[in-house]
Every structure is written in C-alpha cells, then in structure tokens.
Design a protein around this motif. Structure first.
Motif, PDB file in Angstrom:
ATOM      1  N   ASP A  30      -1.599  -0.777  -0.870  1.00  0.00           N
ATOM      2  CA  ASP A  30      -0.875  -2.040  -1.005  1.00  0.00           C
ATOM      3  C   ASP A  30       0.632  -1.829  -0.939  1.00  0.00           C
ATOM      4  OD1 ASP A  30      -3.123  -3.623  -1.229  1.00  0.00           O
ATOM      5  OD2 ASP A  30      -3.215  -3.446  -3.401  1.00  0.00           O
ATOM      6  N   SER A  31       1.085  -0.662  -1.389  1.00  0.00           N
ATOM      7  CA  SER A  31       2.517  -0.342  -1.346  1.00  0.00           C
ATOM      8  C   SER A  31       2.696   1.134  -1.621  1.00  0.00           C
ATOM      9  CB  SER A  31       3.302  -1.178  -2.369  1.00  0.00           C
ATOM     10  OG  SER A  31       2.875  -0.891  -3.685  1.00  0.00           O
ATOM     11  N   ALA A  32       3.913   1.634  -1.373  1.00  0.00           N
ATOM     12  CA  ALA A  32       4.242   3.033  -1.643  1.00  0.00           C
ATOM     13  C   ALA A  32       5.707   3.138  -1.985  1.00  0.00           C
ATOM     14  CB  ALA A  32       3.919   3.912  -0.426  1.00  0.00           C
ATOM     15  N   GLY A  33       6.047   4.136  -2.804  1.00  0.00           N
ATOM     16  CA  GLY A  33       7.444   4.305  -3.180  1.00  0.00           C
ATOM     17  C   GLY A  33       7.728   5.698  -3.699  1.00  0.00           C
ATOM     18  N   ILE A  34       9.020   6.046  -3.727  1.00  0.00           N
ATOM     19  CA  ILE A  34       9.456   7.348  -4.219  1.00  0.00           C
ATOM     20  C   ILE A  34      10.701   7.178  -5.084  1.00  0.00           C
ATOM     21  CG2 ILE A  34       8.524   8.703  -2.300  1.00  0.00           C
ATOM     22  CD1 ILE A  34      11.392   8.748  -1.139  1.00  0.00           C
ATOM     23  N   ALA A  35      10.906   8.124  -6.001  1.00  0.00           N
ATOM     24  CA  ALA A  35      12.145   8.252  -6.758  1.00  0.00           C
ATOM     25  C   ALA A  35      12.584   9.695  -6.664  1.00  0.00           C
ATOM     26  CB  ALA A  35      11.951   7.845  -8.219  1.00  0.00           C
ATOM     27  N   LEU A  51       1.909   3.343   3.919  1.00  0.00           N
ATOM     28  CA  LEU A  51       2.926   4.371   3.753  1.00  0.00           C
ATOM     29  C   LEU A  51       3.919   4.377   4.905  1.00  0.00           C
ATOM     30  CD1 LEU A  51       4.004   6.865   2.213  1.00  0.00           C
ATOM     31  CD2 LEU A  51       2.324   8.243   3.465  1.00  0.00           C
ATOM     32  N   THR A  52       3.490   4.018   6.097  1.00  0.00           N
ATOM     33  CA  THR A  52       4.398   4.018   7.239  1.00  0.00           C
ATOM     34  C   THR A  52       5.562   3.048   7.034  1.00  0.00           C
ATOM     35  OG1 THR A  52       2.921   2.417   8.310  1.00  0.00           O
ATOM     36  CG2 THR A  52       2.661   4.730   8.920  1.00  0.00           C
ATOM     37  N   ILE A  69       9.261  11.914  -7.613  1.00  0.00           N
ATOM     38  CA  ILE A  69       7.917  11.424  -7.841  1.00  0.00           C
ATOM     39  C   ILE A  69       7.596  10.379  -6.774  1.00  0.00           C
ATOM     40  CG2 ILE A  69       7.821  11.916 -10.315  1.00  0.00           C
ATOM     41  CD1 ILE A  69       8.643   9.028 -10.862  1.00  0.00           C
ATOM     42  N   GLY A  70       6.317  10.235  -6.445  1.00  0.00           N
ATOM     43  CA  GLY A  70       5.900   9.269  -5.439  1.00  0.00           C
ATOM     44  C   GLY A  70       4.616   8.589  -5.848  1.00  0.00           C
ATOM     45  N   HIS A  71       4.388   7.389  -5.276  1.00  0.00           N
ATOM     46  CA  HIS A  71       3.259   6.575  -5.711  1.00  0.00           C
ATOM     47  C   HIS A  71       2.729   5.746  -4.550  1.00  0.00           C
ATOM     48  CE1 HIS A  71       1.334   3.105  -7.851  1.00  0.00           C
ATOM     49  NE2 HIS A  71       1.056   4.012  -8.767  1.00  0.00           N
ATOM     50  N   THR A  72       1.426   5.644  -4.463  1.00  0.00           N
ATOM     51  CA  THR A  72       0.784   4.712  -3.543  1.00  0.00           C
ATOM     52  C   THR A  72      -0.103   3.808  -4.373  1.00  0.00           C
ATOM     53  OG1 THR A  72      -0.566   4.483  -1.546  1.00  0.00           O
ATOM     54  CG2 THR A  72      -1.068   6.350  -2.970  1.00  0.00           C
ATOM     55  N   ARG A  73       0.007   2.488  -4.161  1.00  0.00           N
ATOM     56  CA  ARG A  73      -0.522   1.513  -5.122  1.00  0.00           C
ATOM     57  C   ARG A  73      -1.687   0.699  -4.589  1.00  0.00           C
ATOM     58  NH1 ARG A  73       1.490  -4.146  -6.768  1.00  0.00           N
ATOM     59  NH2 ARG A  73       0.786  -4.370  -8.930  1.00  0.00           N
ATOM     60  N   TRP A  74      -2.647   0.497  -5.477  1.00  0.00           N
ATOM     61  CA  TRP A  74      -3.659  -0.528  -5.314  1.00  0.00           C
ATOM     62  C   TRP A  74      -3.372  -1.561  -6.386  1.00  0.00           C
ATOM     63  CZ3 TRP A  74      -8.168  -1.810  -8.417  1.00  0.00           C
ATOM     64  CH2 TRP A  74      -9.008  -2.747  -7.793  1.00  0.00           C
ATOM     65  N   ALA A  75      -2.994  -2.782  -6.000  1.00  0.00           N
ATOM     66  CA  ALA A  75      -2.437  -3.774  -6.921  1.00  0.00           C
ATOM     67  C   ALA A  75      -3.457  -4.245  -7.957  1.00  0.00           C
ATOM     68  CB  ALA A  75      -1.910  -4.968  -6.137  1.00  0.00           C
ATOM     69  N   THR A  76      -3.002  -4.284  -9.223  1.00  0.00           N
ATOM     70  CA  THR A  76      -3.774  -4.885 -10.316  1.00  0.00           C
ATOM     71  C   THR A  76      -2.926  -6.019 -10.901  1.00  0.00           C
ATOM     72  OG1 THR A  76      -2.969  -3.133 -11.797  1.00  0.00           O
ATOM     73  CG2 THR A  76      -5.167  -2.871 -10.846  1.00  0.00           C
ATOM     74  N   HIS A  77      -1.994  -5.698 -11.800  1.00  0.00           N
ATOM     75  CA  HIS A  77      -1.083  -6.714 -12.327  1.00  0.00           C
ATOM     76  C   HIS A  77       0.084  -6.889 -11.348  1.00  0.00           C
ATOM     77  CE1 HIS A  77      -3.098  -5.371 -16.071  1.00  0.00           C
ATOM     78  NE2 HIS A  77      -3.013  -6.652 -16.372  1.00  0.00           N
ATOM     79  N   THR A  81       3.748  -6.603  -3.419  1.00  0.00           N
ATOM     80  CA  THR A  81       5.077  -6.941  -2.920  1.00  0.00           C
ATOM     81  C   THR A  81       6.026  -5.773  -3.136  1.00  0.00           C
ATOM     82  OG1 THR A  81       5.788  -7.849  -5.053  1.00  0.00           O
ATOM     83  CG2 THR A  81       4.722  -9.367  -3.512  1.00  0.00           C
ATOM     84  N   ASP A  82       7.198  -5.858  -2.507  1.00  0.00           N
ATOM     85  CA  ASP A  82       8.201  -4.797  -2.688  1.00  0.00           C
ATOM     86  C   ASP A  82       8.578  -4.641  -4.154  1.00  0.00           C
ATOM     87  OD1 ASP A  82       8.202  -4.412   0.033  1.00  0.00           O
ATOM     88  OD2 ASP A  82      10.198  -5.250   0.381  1.00  0.00           O
ATOM     89  N   ARG A  83       8.803  -5.751  -4.838  1.00  0.00           N
ATOM     90  CA  ARG A  83       9.295  -5.648  -6.218  1.00  0.00           C
ATOM     91  C   ARG A  83       8.228  -5.159  -7.189  1.00  0.00           C
ATOM     92  NH1 ARG A  83       9.266 -10.241  -9.810  1.00  0.00           N
ATOM     93  NH2 ARG A  83       7.704 -11.808  -9.211  1.00  0.00           N
ATOM     94  N   ASN A  84       6.957  -5.318  -6.840  1.00  0.00           N
ATOM     95  CA  ASN A  84       5.893  -4.810  -7.702  1.00  0.00           C
ATOM     96  C   ASN A  84       5.503  -3.374  -7.371  1.00  0.00           C
ATOM     97  OD1 ASN A  84       5.651  -7.146  -9.247  1.00  0.00           O
ATOM     98  ND2 ASN A  84       4.171  -8.068  -7.834  1.00  0.00           N
ATOM     99  N   ALA A  85       6.030  -2.851  -6.275  1.00  0.00           N
ATOM    100  CA  ALA A  85       5.731  -1.455  -5.912  1.00  0.00           C
ATOM    101  C   ALA A  85       6.363  -0.504  -6.926  1.00  0.00           C
ATOM    102  CB  ALA A  85       6.259  -1.164  -4.509  1.00  0.00           C
ATOM    103  N   HIS A  86       5.739   0.634  -7.102  1.00  0.00           N
ATOM    104  CA  HIS A  86       6.292   1.682  -7.969  1.00  0.00           C
ATOM    105  C   HIS A  86       7.201   2.579  -7.129  1.00  0.00           C
ATOM    106  CE1 HIS A  86       2.673   1.479 -10.980  1.00  0.00           C
ATOM    107  NE2 HIS A  86       2.840   0.318 -10.348  1.00  0.00           N
TER     108      HIS A  86
END
Length: 278
Positions: A30-35, A51-52, A69-77, A81-86
């Motif tokens: 559903d989304s992906a992100g890194i810090a 991820l692309t 750190i990095g994360h790929t998400r399957w949405a629950t709460h 969306t971009d703002r709900n991505a980790h």
C-alpha cells in the motif's frame, strides 16, 4: 502485515534498505518509506503505492548515510496515502518510528498526547508511538533506549517496531510483541528485519527476537533485554535461495504462490513419504 528493515554500518544505507523492502513487498504494497540518519537530521521519504513510487521520488543526489530504517505497509488504521505511510515522526522531527501490528489502545494514548499538545499528521495508530517516545524522553529525561522501554510498557496489542533518533542515528532500537523481528549480523554492520528473507543478500546469520524483547543495534554490537534483564539469543545460520523471496517472472506474489502450489505439494508429499519409510 507490514515489512520492516533497518541497517547500520559503514556502507551506504539506501542500498540494503531498498533491496530489503523489495524482498518484503509481499508483506504490504500500500505504501513504502525510509528514514535515513543524516548529520543532525532525519531524511524521510514515503509514498503511497508500490515500492517503485518511493524509488522514483528519491533525489538523484541522495545523501550518503550509514544508517536507516525502511517500511512497506499493508494499511490497517488509516488509508493507503502518503501521510499514512511510515515512518512517522514526533512533532520536532527528532525520531522516526516504523511499525508492524496494531496498537489496540491507541485512541486512549492519542487522547493523552493531544492534551499534552502533540499534533497528529496521520490517521494511523503508529504515530502515537513516535509522540509517546518523544514525550517520555522529554518528561523523564531518558535516552532513546530507556524511552522505548517505557513506551512499549504502555502499548496494548501486537507490534514489531524500529526507531531511529537524529541525535545518534547509527544506533537503532527495536522491540517486538506478537510481530516477528530478527537481527541480521554482518561483518562490521548489523540489520533489523521482520523476516530473514529481507536480508538474504547481505547476511546468513540471524537472531530471532523473542516475545517481549527490546534490542539496541549498532554497527559493531547488539544488546537484547527482556523483562528488564539483558539476555542472549541463539545465532542461526540460514542460507536462502533468491528465487524463494523474489517475484521472478510473475506479476505479483499471489500469482507466484498459485503457480508454485503443485511443486510445494509435491515436495511436501515426497518429504512425508521419505519420513514414513524411515
């Protein structure tokens, strides 16, 4: 189900993070992100979708940093969306959190944090973890590790989390309760992941965190605590076939699983027949 990966070591963090997320995309797309832990600040990028989308949003002149750190998400709460991505951060951008699982008491924690003046930017349960850790570091004057220990004691539900702090970004803290986490051990570098499959390209040595474990990982060391006591966990050597964790010729993982069912069934039957004969 979401995917977590973390890295600290002498190499550029972006390569193992992106490759790890690619191997974990079956856990959530559903989304992906890194810090990334840059000098005195956190570089954060996250995008809804596959991820692309995240890869395409990264600048060509990415800072060379050595932890993240990095994360790929399957949405629950919260929707995909971009703002709900980790990752999610505290209001000061001091620390970033990624999370797999569900925090059942997040409405109560959110109410407390709102009364303390924290502003929420997402619809997720995960964001309360970032603000909660930040509040504890300020109110009790604790370092990150001790703040995470105090924070997870207030969480009800299932979680696997990883946290990075801009004041000491080469030190990662993680914790698990009901959601799997492993520490990958390299040579002068260490990793975190929700599945060893994320790290098969960089190491074959893993320690599985047990229920209630909290760990601190640096480029040269790892320490694990459970119920306030430092503990050790068995080192496991796992060699992985790259074909097992990548989509290969298939468009998505479900298609791969469907086409692999005959071979899996055949191998299972052969294994059972062999054991019966023994």
């Amino acid at each position: 189900m979401c995917g977590i990966v973390g890295y600290t070591g002498p190499q550029s963090a972006i390569t193992p993070l992106i490759e790890g997320l690619r191997r974990l995309e079956y856990r959530g797309y559903d989304s992906a992100g890194i810090a990334l832990g840059t000098n005195g600040a956190l570089f954060i990028e996250k995008r809804a979708g596959k991820l692309t989308n995240l890869e395409g949003s990264l600048p060509a002149n990415m800072p060379v940093v050595h932890s993240g750190i990095g994360h790929t998400r399957w949405a629950t709460h919260g929707g995909p969306t971009d703002r709900n991505a980790h990752p999610h951060t505290d209001n000061e951008g001091k620390l970033a959190v990624i999370h797999n699982g569900i925090i059942e008491n997040y409405p109560e924690l959110k109410g407390v944090l709102l009364r303390k003046g924290y502003a929420f930017e997402s619809d997720t349960d995960t964001e309360v973890i970032a603000h909660l850790i930040h509040a504890i570091t300020i109110e009790k004057n604790l370092r990150l590790l001790d703040a995470v220990k105090a924070a997870v004691a207030q969480l009800h539900g299932a979680y696997g989390i990883a946290v990075i702090d801009k004041s000491d970004p080469t030190c990662l803290v993680c914790a698990r309760s009901g959601s799997p986490l492993v520490i990958g051990v390299g040579i002068g570098e260490n990793f975190i992941a929700s599945d060893p499959a994320a790290l098969g390209q960089v190491t074959d040595r893993f320690m599985y965190l047990e229920e209630g474990d909290i760990a601190q990982i640096t480029l040269t060391s790892w320490r694990i605590w459970n119920n306030g006591k430092e503990v050790s966990r068995e080192m496991n050597q796992i060699r992985q076939d790259n074909d097992e964790v990548m989509k290969g010729k298939y468009r998505h993982y479900m298609q791969k699983e469907i086409h692999e069912q005959p071979a899996v069934l055949r191998n299972t039957l052969q294994s059972r027949i062999g054991k019966t004969r023994l």
